[in-house]
Design an enzyme around this catalytic site. Structure first.
Site, PDB file in Angstrom:
ATOM      1  N   ASP A   1       2.220 -21.341  18.242  1.00 22.60           N
ATOM      2  CA  ASP A   1       2.847 -20.564  19.313  1.00 22.60           C
ATOM      3  C   ASP A   1       1.961 -19.354  19.592  1.00 22.60           C
ATOM      4  OD1 ASP A   1       4.622 -19.620  21.146  1.00 22.60           O
ATOM      5  OD2 ASP A   1       6.158 -19.012  19.712  1.00 22.60           O
TER       6      ASP A   1
ATOM      7  N   GLU B   1       2.493 -23.266  23.700  1.00 22.01           N
ATOM      8  CA  GLU B   1       3.181 -23.764  22.508  1.00 22.01           C
ATOM      9  C   GLU B   1       2.970 -25.269  22.375  1.00 22.01           C
ATOM     10  OE1 GLU B   1       7.749 -23.939  20.702  1.00 22.01           O
ATOM     11  OE2 GLU B   1       7.372 -23.101  22.701  1.00 22.01           O
TER      12      GLU B   1
END
Length: 395
Positions: free
Chosen positions: A18, A114
């Site tokens: 992320d 992500e």
């Protein structure tokens, strides 16, 4: 007595990556004088609109994604408000995903910033899973100038939870054994589990279920009475760290190309969601055109605050591979499901193309000449190729 836990046999290793405050981090990278300062990407401080994302310095003042920009200004008047530069973020995202491919071909994109990576088959090439994850994070930072947080786990759920443990710019390895997983999750709030949105959380709190341990100890039949059979089974499995879903394997990945974006909070601004869809379409198009192929079907995915997922699909008039055709059908599907002036909350939006073929299968010429749709298709493909070339030079 605690009831027996669901079983999941798995030797997989999943890495969740992320990017930290992605849009704001790119802005701070490109403007060194903004580093260490509250950067807020989105609408202007006195405009109607929302915050897209903000730096960690801004979050200390209570600013967060999807917050009205006027509210963000009230909380952080010294904030640096920046208009989004989506083309730049897309370029950086493409760079990041190319780095991911250095470590595994099995990548599931969740959004521009992500992804889940199945590194099961490649950990031995890098000296183990922790060494691989750290090498990847270093390469992202040195190549792209931004940081990422990562989590290692035996499945997607646990890898995702792991990446939240040491944000920003951290790596966390979850337990890989059943007993360790259960013990780790037991004190955590139920809200960390997939499938536990606001309404479900309220329903569980009403009966005293606050932690994953409470769910682990619960009578499954009682959970079914509260939540219904399917939701109870899923949430109980997640409380033990069991995730029965799996990443697409290489063969399945060839059947479709898609991207999704999960909003930090339930999003009710239709234009924000619609613009996100347009950005996703552009990403799908670029990734799709890395190979010579055409798609015959477009798919739209929407997930609401209660984790109800809606999917809609429609066939292209002719098999396609250009952004203009992808975008036209994506917006047609979106506008049909979310008409103007209609209220709804969205947690996730996704777009993909499927029904892939190796040739466009154009209609045969008739006595009156070639089908004009073919000429239009070729024109759009040339435009897409030109834009891809420009994008590649900028990357």
């Amino acid at each position: 007595m605690p009831s027996s836990s669901p079983r999941q046999e798995s030797a997989a290793c999943i890495l969740h990556v992320d990017m930290d405050a992605f849009f704001a981090s790119v802005e701070q990278r490109d403007h060194p004088e903004w580093r260490g300062k509250p950067v807020i990407v989105g609408s202007g401080p006195h405009e109607r609109g929302v915050v897209s994302t903000c730096s960690y310095e801004a979050r200390k003042f209570g600013v967060h994604s999807a917050m009205p920009s006027r509210t963000a200004f009230q909380r952080c008047p010294q904030g640096i408000f920046v208009k989004p530069r989506m083309h730049v973020y897309s370029e950086v995202s493409a760079q990041v995903f190319e780095i991911f491919e250095h470590y595994t071909p099995y990548i599931e994109a969740v959004s521009v910033d992500e992804a889940f990576l199945d590194i099961t088959g490649s950990v031995h090439l890098f000296g183990g899973r922790v060494a691989l994850a750290e090498k990847l994070r270093v390469e992202v930072k040195s190549t792209c100038g931004i940081t990422c947080s990562a989590g290692l786990g035996p499945n997607r759920l646990l890898a995702k939870i792991g990446s939240e443990q040491r944000k920003p710019d951290g790596l966390f390895e979850m337990p890989f054994d059943a007993a360790g997983i259960q013990a780790f999750l037991a004190p955590k709030p139920v809200g960390i589990l997939w499938g536990v949105g606001r309404k479900t959380n309220e329903a569980l709190l009403k009966y005293g279920f606050r932690t994953c341990g409470d769910i682990q100890q619960a009578d499954p039949r009682f959970l079914e009475q509260i939540l219904g059979s399917a939701a109870a089974e899923s949430i109980r499995a997640h409380a033990f760290g069991v995730d029965f879903t799996s990443m697409d394997d290489a063969a399945e990945a060839e059947k479709s190309v898609s991207r999704e974006h999960t909003f930090p909070e339930d999003e009710g601004n239709r234009e924000t969601v619609r613009q996100t869809l347009i950005d996703l379409v552009a990403e799908v198009g670029r990734r799709f055109r890395r190979e010579s192929r055409w798609a015959r079907t477009a798919k739209l995915k929407l997930r609401d605050a209660a984790f109800n997922t809606l999917t809609r699909q429609m066939r292209f008039d002719l098999a396609a591979r250009d952004d203009m055709t992808f975008r036209h059908l994506a917006l047609q599907l979106f506008d049909a499901e979310w008409p103007v002036h209609t209220r709804r909350l969205v947690r996730l939006i996704g777009f993909g193309v499927t029904d892939i073929v190796d040739a466009p299968e154009d209609p045969e010429p008739t006595l009156f000449g070639a089908d004009p749709r073919v000429a239009e298709r070729l024109k759009r493909e040339r435009l897409a190729a030109a834009l891809d070339a420009i994008h590649a030079r900028r990357a």
